[in-house]
Design an enzyme around this catalytic site. Structure first.
Site, mmCIF file in Angstrom:
data_model
loop_
_atom_site.group_PDB
_atom_site.id
_atom_site.type_symbol
_atom_site.label_atom_id
_atom_site.label_comp_id
_atom_site.label_asym_id
_atom_site.label_seq_id
_atom_site.Cartn_x
_atom_site.Cartn_y
_atom_site.Cartn_z
ATOM 1 N N SER A 132 0.850 -1.313 -0.019
ATOM 2 C CA SER A 132 0.121 -0.077 0.191
ATOM 3 C C SER A 132 0.827 1.428 -0.056
ATOM 4 O O SER A 132 0.144 2.223 -0.095
ATOM 5 C CB SER A 132 -0.946 0.087 1.274
ATOM 6 O OG SER A 132 -0.166 0.034 2.469
ATOM 7 N N LYS A 172 1.300 4.700 7.486
ATOM 8 C CA LYS A 172 0.814 5.379 6.194
ATOM 9 C C LYS A 172 1.260 6.793 6.453
ATOM 10 O O LYS A 172 2.310 7.216 7.302
ATOM 11 C CB LYS A 172 -0.685 5.638 6.340
ATOM 12 C CG LYS A 172 -1.504 4.403 6.378
ATOM 13 C CD LYS A 172 -1.475 3.718 5.035
ATOM 14 C CE LYS A 172 -2.517 2.537 4.803
ATOM 15 N NZ LYS A 172 -2.292 1.700 3.738
#
Length: 278
Positions: A132, A172
């Site tokens: 991701s 993230k």
């Protein structure tokens, strides 16, 4: 006391290999043993702090070399001293199997506690399991997270507790902080009314969807919260779907890649080791 108690070199070496300093206590060097024991317990957190704040590949190699040399030196010292007493040794009051066991158990316990506290308050290692955040973070990258840095800025990578599942940690990039207005228009990130230059982002899907993946907001990030996105923008499950990240949920700021291995081929990616995560 019986003076005919020769010291066994192999036992002295083994004791100091298991827990530095115990072999010295076995040899009758109580003060030296305690000092070596204490040093061995504090060197690890000091090394983590150094690497977190001043990381370079040379520093990492130096820290590993110093740690190995220290452990090796303590063992050799225990063996050398025991060899001098191989024909006879006057037992001290503290020369007992019970005390050795106490030192060993104490060493293991303090080591485990120190490791736990280091992971809680200083640094935590993570292995990246998904794509991701490609290309910044690849599957198989091993990263170090600075647990002392829990107030990130836009652009920082953070580890945090999943807002939908607190038992899971995610990694993230912070793209907006409290007070910022964030929006995504046809895959382009806008912050406070201006498009954000994101040279690190990739898109794997040429389609432009009407949903939150490609068109989101605008929303204003509440105080003490963060809006996070993955760099592999079309393949990331992030604040577009999970919501904002509360400040207390932030585990720390990602600092660097300390190891990287391709899970498909088991090949070490040497060019990624030591890379600062930005």
């Amino acid at each position: 006391m019986d003076s005919n108690k020769p010291r066994k070199w192999w036992l002295a070496g083994l004791l100091s290999l298991l827990v530095p300093g115990v072999g010295q206590v076995y040899n009758g060097q109580l003060v030296k043993g305690i000092v070596l024991f204490i040093l061995s317990r504090v060197l690890t957190p000091i090394a983590f702090i150094l690497l977190n704040n001043h990381f370079t590949f040379v520093l990492m190699a130096s820290v590993l070399a110093v740690g190995a040399a220290y452990r090796f030196g303590v063992v050799i010292d225990a063996i050398a001293v025991a060899s001098r007493y191989r024909f006879g040794y006057v037992l001290k009051k503290y020369n007992s199997a019970v005390l050795y066991v106490v030192f060993l158990l104490g060493g293991f316990s303090v080591g485990a506690l120190g490791s736990h506290l280091t992971h809680l308050y200083i640094a935590q290692a993570y292995t990246i399991p998904s794509g991701s955040n490609i290309p910044t973070l690849n599957i198989g990258d091993c990263i170090l997270v600075d647990m002392t840095s829990r107030h990130p800025r836009a652009g920082d990578f953070i580890a945090f507790k999943n807002p939908k599942n607190s038992a899971q940690d995610l990694v993230k990039r912070v793209v907006a902080v409290g007070g910022d207005t964030v929006e995504i228009r046809d895959k382009v990130l806008w912050r406070n009314g201006e498009p954000v230059e994101e040279s690190y982002v990739i898109h794997t899907d040429k389609r432009r969807l009407a949903g939150p993946r490609d068109n989101f907001g605008p929303v204003t990030v509440p105080a003490d919260q963060y809006f996070v996105l993955g760099d592999n923008r079309d393949e990331s499950h992030d604040s577009r779907f999970l919501g904002f990240v509360d400040q207390p949920a932030v585990r720390g700021t990602v600092t660097f890649i300390y190891w990287s291995e391709d899970p498909a081929s088991d090949e070490v990616r040497w060019d990624r080791i030591g890379t600062r995560v930005r």
